[in-house]
Design a protein around this motif. Sequence first.
Motif, short mmCIF file in Angstrom:
data_model
loop_
_atom_site.label_atom_id
_atom_site.label_comp_id
_atom_site.label_asym_id
_atom_site.label_seq_id
_atom_site.Cartn_x
_atom_site.Cartn_y
_atom_site.Cartn_z
N HIS A 38 0.83 -1.21 0.00
CA HIS A 38 0.00 0.00 0.00
C HIS A 38 0.86 1.25 0.00
N PHE B 207 -3.90 3.39 -4.92
CA PHE B 207 -4.91 2.85 -4.01
C PHE B 207 -6.01 3.87 -3.76
N ARG B 208 -5.64 5.13 -3.69
CA ARG B 208 -6.65 6.16 -3.44
C ARG B 208 -7.62 6.30 -4.61
N SER C 85 -8.50 3.73 -6.62
CA SER C 85 -9.19 2.48 -6.89
C SER C 85 -10.48 2.36 -6.08
N THR D 47 -10.36 -1.41 -3.35
CA THR D 47 -9.30 -1.54 -2.34
C THR D 47 -9.63 -2.62 -1.31
N GLU E 166 -7.15 -5.56 -0.43
CA GLU E 166 -6.67 -5.74 0.94
C GLU E 166 -6.95 -7.16 1.43
N THR F 111 -5.39 -5.55 -9.18
CA THR F 111 -6.84 -5.46 -9.05
C THR F 111 -7.52 -6.65 -9.70
#
Length: 408
Positions: A309, A316-317, A319, A322, A326, A357
């Motif tokens: 991350h 990540f922000r 997507s 997440t 995770e 992803t």
Amino acid sequence: MSFIAGTVIKTLAELIEPSGKSIDTWSFKVSYKATPALLIVCAILVSQRQYYGEPISCDAGAARGGIDQDVLESYCWMYSTFNIPREYKGACSAGDIEYYPESIVYNSYYQWVPLYLTFMAVVFYIPRLLWLCWEGGLMKFFTRGTSTREIEDKDEKKERLVKFFSNNIKNKYNTYFFGFVFCEHLNFFIVVFQFLLTHKFLNHRFLDYGFKVWQYYLLPTEEQQMFGVINPMCNTFPRIASCTYWRWGGGGHQENINAICILGLNIVNDKVFLVIWWWYLFVALVSLIRLICRYIQCRFEYIRYHLIHARMNRYFRRSNKTKKIEEYLKTCKLGDWFVLYQLSKNLNRSFFMDFLTELSVRYDEKEILDPTDTGQLGKQIGDTLVTMLLKPSYTSVEGGEDKDQDVV
């Protein structure tokens, strides 16, 4: 001197990083890249006479009239000793240290210093050689055509890599990961071994050498003279030694001539090994901290997730998946996580985020491995560390279009 050092370092750089891909960590590079380069430069430095003159110069006093000076110095270079009486007033002499009344302690190991430093450089490179065998070109396979800023046929390459990763995911990369961890442990044990070996090589005067020199130079000059504190550099590398030269006299009887010898080489040796002592300490601490961090990574999936991350924070922000990413990173095997972390350092970041992803979505949908594909499953289970060691793990087709590839 600078030309030779530059040539050596350039050659080492080509040997150390042949593919241009990152297949290890910065702490690993400290052991196999920086340390051998330092040792090779030190070996060259102690071989250059312009810095200290002749390695040994001897004075036989009144008996020197019938002696060939070159013969005397060659003999004493091989057989000079520490046995100088305390009454001798010369500075930084072997007489400053303990006297050996019952045994002769030779200091001829100085002539082996360049070869010894070269040997140490080779030993530090052993973990790298093992890891190159075990890694088998995996990062090179994954990053072929996917590490540049602009990627052609992005969706096709992503699909190919997802399928390849998915088909080999059931503990397939655990061997890869634990092979790397073994090499990290080997790096630590090698630096400890080198400490002990050098301590033996220097007649048991190296283990605390750097610390003693540091303590000595912390004292003011007045206190050094007042308390008669001996410089540890003179203790380990005396500039003056004794030599007893035996020859046949004119009457056919054997006679001996005692000479005092100046070891000019030691004005470089003492500083070279001081640098090496502190460098070994740094490498040992770095390797130990890395092992502790690796144990923490193995124990806590939360740490593993946040390592990736942190590298991909901006993506990540952006997507909206997440949570799935995770969940996947926290539940996947150690080997799978480690390969993904290495890929995050080598792939185009945007491409890697799309790849991660897609991988997480398929994992969430239980499409990672077809349970009816018994042939593929048997192939995965049958892969062992010995197999990876004895032959390359990954093959690539040079030229033409990229093709799906399997583990051999």
